[in-house]
Design an enzyme around this catalytic site. Sequence first.
Site, PDB file in Angstrom:
ATOM      1  CG  HIS A   1       0.031  -3.649   0.287  1.00  9.85           C
ATOM      2  ND1 HIS A   1       0.592  -4.868   0.555  1.00  9.85           N
ATOM      3  CD2 HIS A   1      -1.313  -3.820   0.323  1.00  9.85           C
ATOM      4  CE1 HIS A   1      -0.381  -5.745   0.734  1.00  9.85           C
ATOM      5  NE2 HIS A   1      -1.546  -5.148   0.611  1.00  9.85           N
TER       6      HIS A   1
ATOM      7  CG  ASP B   1      -8.509  -0.113  -0.268  1.00 12.02           C
ATOM      8  OD1 ASP B   1      -9.450  -0.801  -0.683  1.00 12.02           O
ATOM      9  OD2 ASP B   1      -7.768  -0.469   0.663  1.00 12.02           O
TER      10      ASP B   1
HETATM   11  N1  CMC Z   1       1.120   7.875   3.601  1.00 12.11           N
HETATM   12  C1  CMC Z   1       2.247   8.393   4.133  1.00 12.11           C
HETATM   13  N2  CMC Z   1       3.244   7.676   4.659  1.00 12.11           N
HETATM   14  C2  CMC Z   1       3.111   6.341   4.641  1.00 12.11           C
HETATM   15  C3  CMC Z   1       1.974   5.719   4.113  1.00 12.11           C
HETATM   16  C4  CMC Z   1       0.958   6.531   3.565  1.00 12.11           C
HETATM   17  N3  CMC Z   1      -0.146   5.989   3.060  1.00 12.11           N
HETATM   18  N4  CMC Z   1       2.090   4.383   4.244  1.00 12.11           N
HETATM   19  C5  CMC Z   1       3.266   4.164   4.846  1.00 12.11           C
HETATM   20  N5  CMC Z   1       3.889   5.351   5.084  1.00 12.11           N
HETATM   21  C6  CMC Z   1       5.216   5.530   5.677  1.00 12.11           C
HETATM   22  C7  CMC Z   1       5.174   5.337   7.191  1.00 12.11           C
HETATM   23  O1  CMC Z   1       4.961   6.551   7.858  1.00 12.11           O
HETATM   24  C8  CMC Z   1       6.537   4.744   7.474  1.00 12.11           C
HETATM   25  O2  CMC Z   1       7.461   5.794   7.484  1.00 12.11           O
HETATM   26  P1  CMC Z   1       8.765   5.699   8.461  1.00 12.11           P
HETATM   27  O3  CMC Z   1       9.528   4.493   8.014  1.00 12.11           O
HETATM   28  O4  CMC Z   1       9.476   6.987   8.213  1.00 12.11           O
HETATM   29  O5  CMC Z   1       8.225   5.547   9.861  1.00 12.11           O
HETATM   30  C9  CMC Z   1       6.825   3.898   6.221  1.00 12.11           C
HETATM   31  O6  CMC Z   1       6.047   4.492   5.176  1.00 12.11           O
HETATM   32  C10 CMC Z   1       6.451   2.441   6.370  1.00 12.11           C
HETATM   33  O7  CMC Z   1       5.092   2.384   6.827  1.00 12.11           O
HETATM   34  P2  CMC Z   1       4.553   1.300   7.844  1.00 12.11           P
HETATM   35  O8  CMC Z   1       3.314   1.810   8.488  1.00 12.11           O
HETATM   36  O9  CMC Z   1       5.663   0.838   8.731  1.00 12.11           O
HETATM   37  O10 CMC Z   1       4.217   0.132   6.820  1.00 12.11           O
HETATM   38  P3  CMC Z   1       3.218  -1.052   7.055  1.00 12.11           P
HETATM   39  O11 CMC Z   1       3.634  -2.120   6.135  1.00 12.11           O
HETATM   40  O12 CMC Z   1       3.136  -1.397   8.493  1.00 12.11           O
HETATM   41  O13 CMC Z   1       1.804  -0.433   6.648  1.00 12.11           O
HETATM   42  C11 CMC Z   1      -0.133   0.160   5.431  1.00 12.11           C
HETATM   43  C12 CMC Z   1       1.149  -0.704   5.454  1.00 12.11           C
HETATM   44  C13 CMC Z   1      -1.009  -0.289   4.255  1.00 12.11           C
HETATM   45  C14 CMC Z   1      -0.915  -0.055   6.732  1.00 12.11           C
HETATM   46  C15 CMC Z   1       0.266   1.644   5.275  1.00 12.11           C
HETATM   47  O14 CMC Z   1       0.959   1.839   4.052  1.00 12.11           O
HETATM   48  C16 CMC Z   1      -0.946   2.589   5.339  1.00 12.11           C
HETATM   49  O15 CMC Z   1      -1.362   2.964   6.461  1.00 12.11           O
HETATM   50  N6  CMC Z   1      -1.533   2.976   4.175  1.00 12.11           N
HETATM   51  C17 CMC Z   1      -2.741   3.778   4.150  1.00 12.11           C
HETATM   52  C18 CMC Z   1      -3.955   2.893   4.401  1.00 12.11           C
HETATM   53  C19 CMC Z   1      -4.288   2.032   3.199  1.00 12.11           C
HETATM   54  O16 CMC Z   1      -4.347   2.497   2.070  1.00 12.11           O
HETATM   55  N7  CMC Z   1      -4.581   0.752   3.478  1.00 12.11           N
HETATM   56  C20 CMC Z   1      -5.015  -0.209   2.461  1.00 12.11           C
HETATM   57  C21 CMC Z   1      -4.008  -1.281   2.221  1.00 12.11           C
HETATM   58  S1  CMC Z   1      -4.378  -2.241   0.727  1.00 12.11           S
HETATM   59  C22 CMC Z   1      -5.915  -2.987   1.010  1.00 12.11           C
HETATM   60  C23 CMC Z   1      -5.962  -3.844   2.209  1.00 12.11           C
HETATM   61  O17 CMC Z   1      -5.047  -4.589   2.504  1.00 12.11           O
HETATM   62  O18 CMC Z   1      -6.998  -3.823   2.865  1.00 12.11           O
END
Ligand code: CMC
Length: 431
Positions: free
Chosen positions: A308, A366
């Site tokens: 998140h 989720d």
């Molecule tokens: N699985 C594997 N690696 C992950 C994941 C994951 N679910 N989430 C983040 N990472 C890694 C990502 O690859 C990155 O690694 P690095 O720093 O080495 O490049 C690091 O963690 C930081 O990730 P980010 O994408 O820069 O973080 P963000 O804050 O931009 O993204 C997120 C947050 C929710 C989009 C992301 O964690 C994700 O894609 N999660 C899976 C989708 C999900 O479950 N979404 C629902 C969110 S909660 C409900 C809502 O808000 O709707």
Amino acid sequence: MPDQTGTAKLSFAGKELELPMYSPSVGPDVIDIGKLYAQAGVFTHDPGFTSTSSCESAITFIDGEEGELLYRGYPIEQLAEKSHYLEVCFLLLYGHLPTAEEAEAFEFRVTRHTMVHEQLLKFFSGYRRDAHPMATMVGVVGALSAFYHDSLDINDPWQREVAAIRMIAKVPTITAMAYKYSIGQPFVYPKNSLDYAANFLHMCFAVPAEDYEVNPILARAMDRIFTLHADHEQNASTSTVRLAGSSGANPFACVAAGIACLWGPAHGGANQACLEMLKEIGTVDRIPEFIARAKDKDDPFRLMGFGHRVYKNFDPRAKVMKESADEVLGLLGIENNPTLQVAKELERIALEDSYFVDKKLYPNVDFYSGIILEAMGFPTSMFTPIFALSRTVGWISQWKEMLSDPNQKIGRPRQLYTGETRRDYIDVEDR
Ligand code: CMC
């Protein structure tokens, strides 16, 4: 704006600037850069708004380090246990818990707006039956603006209020219709003797040929899912609603924009994607394979329902959802559900793995919601529409708050332009 509590000094290129700072009631201080361009001729650059507060708000607060979520100051765990969704709607909209009289009057008003204009039903038949219900919802919720002309004047506080009530009341009806349409069953009209969640289940699962009794345990679980999703600060879809509303667009159009944004798998679409992932994993022995894929930089796969932007600790909603999943599946006698077993084991393994530990990736809301929704009888395609239904009150509360803010302006970000500089047009024969 609150009173200024400090000053930040910024110096660059021989210039020295003083920027006002403000302290929120809780959370990090903010530096006000609103006059930066006018004073120094530079922009700030923050794609994804990772360090940017886009508005002043008094509705919802997240402490990402502690894993805490407050609606108007009340912890989500207490609301999930002691309150119910319509009370939470009142709280989000008006800022305080209702008295018994206020609650009764509010519930009466919402209940009296649950039907939709009969002509609106015709919109559905323009869609293919296999359309995703989110596609249907984006269109039909936006179309409300063609039906309720007496609640479109955003400058009239009474019309804003009516629009808010209409939206909270009608979105469950539209969501249930989107479902019924997708499975080829007749629409079921709302039943005002039922409470909000029970009425939604009734509109989804009743058929004209048989009597349908809403299971109170499932209605309670449904209500809790609505409560847990009701609002979440300035997330992507809420920011979309605010941005759409900042131009003066009508509330139905703004909520339709929020639904469109929510659909993406990084946001509300994650609940569908998560259950599909858990089913694809299928058995506990395949978990290491998927964990390895999630960690592989060259593989776009991510563990859905994990991570998140704000929570760097357990998402408090996921904790309640996990307890709810155990409760609902236990009561339905399906506690050995293989998907739940995979989810629990995946969570256990991921939380011990240094990749997830170091990046502070925890289960989010989720992760467990789809398991409960599936046990209730919903197909995966309905998970995100149910999220949209629940979040409607958050969107509309934030939209109302924005419109009553005297400092409100049209949202208009700037950019770091990296394209061509001015050049002259070349005639086709010379290219
Ligand atoms: N699985 C594997 N690696 C992950 C994941 C994951 N679910 N989430 C983040 N990472 C890694 C990502 O690859 C990155 O690694 P690095 O720093 O080495 O490049 C690091 O963690 C930081 O990730 P980010 O994408 O820069 O973080 P963000 O804050 O931009 O993204 C997120 C947050 C929710 C989009 C992301 O964690 C994700 O894609 N999660 C899976 C989708 C999900 O479950 N979404 C629902 C969110 S909660 C409900 C809502 O808000 O709707």
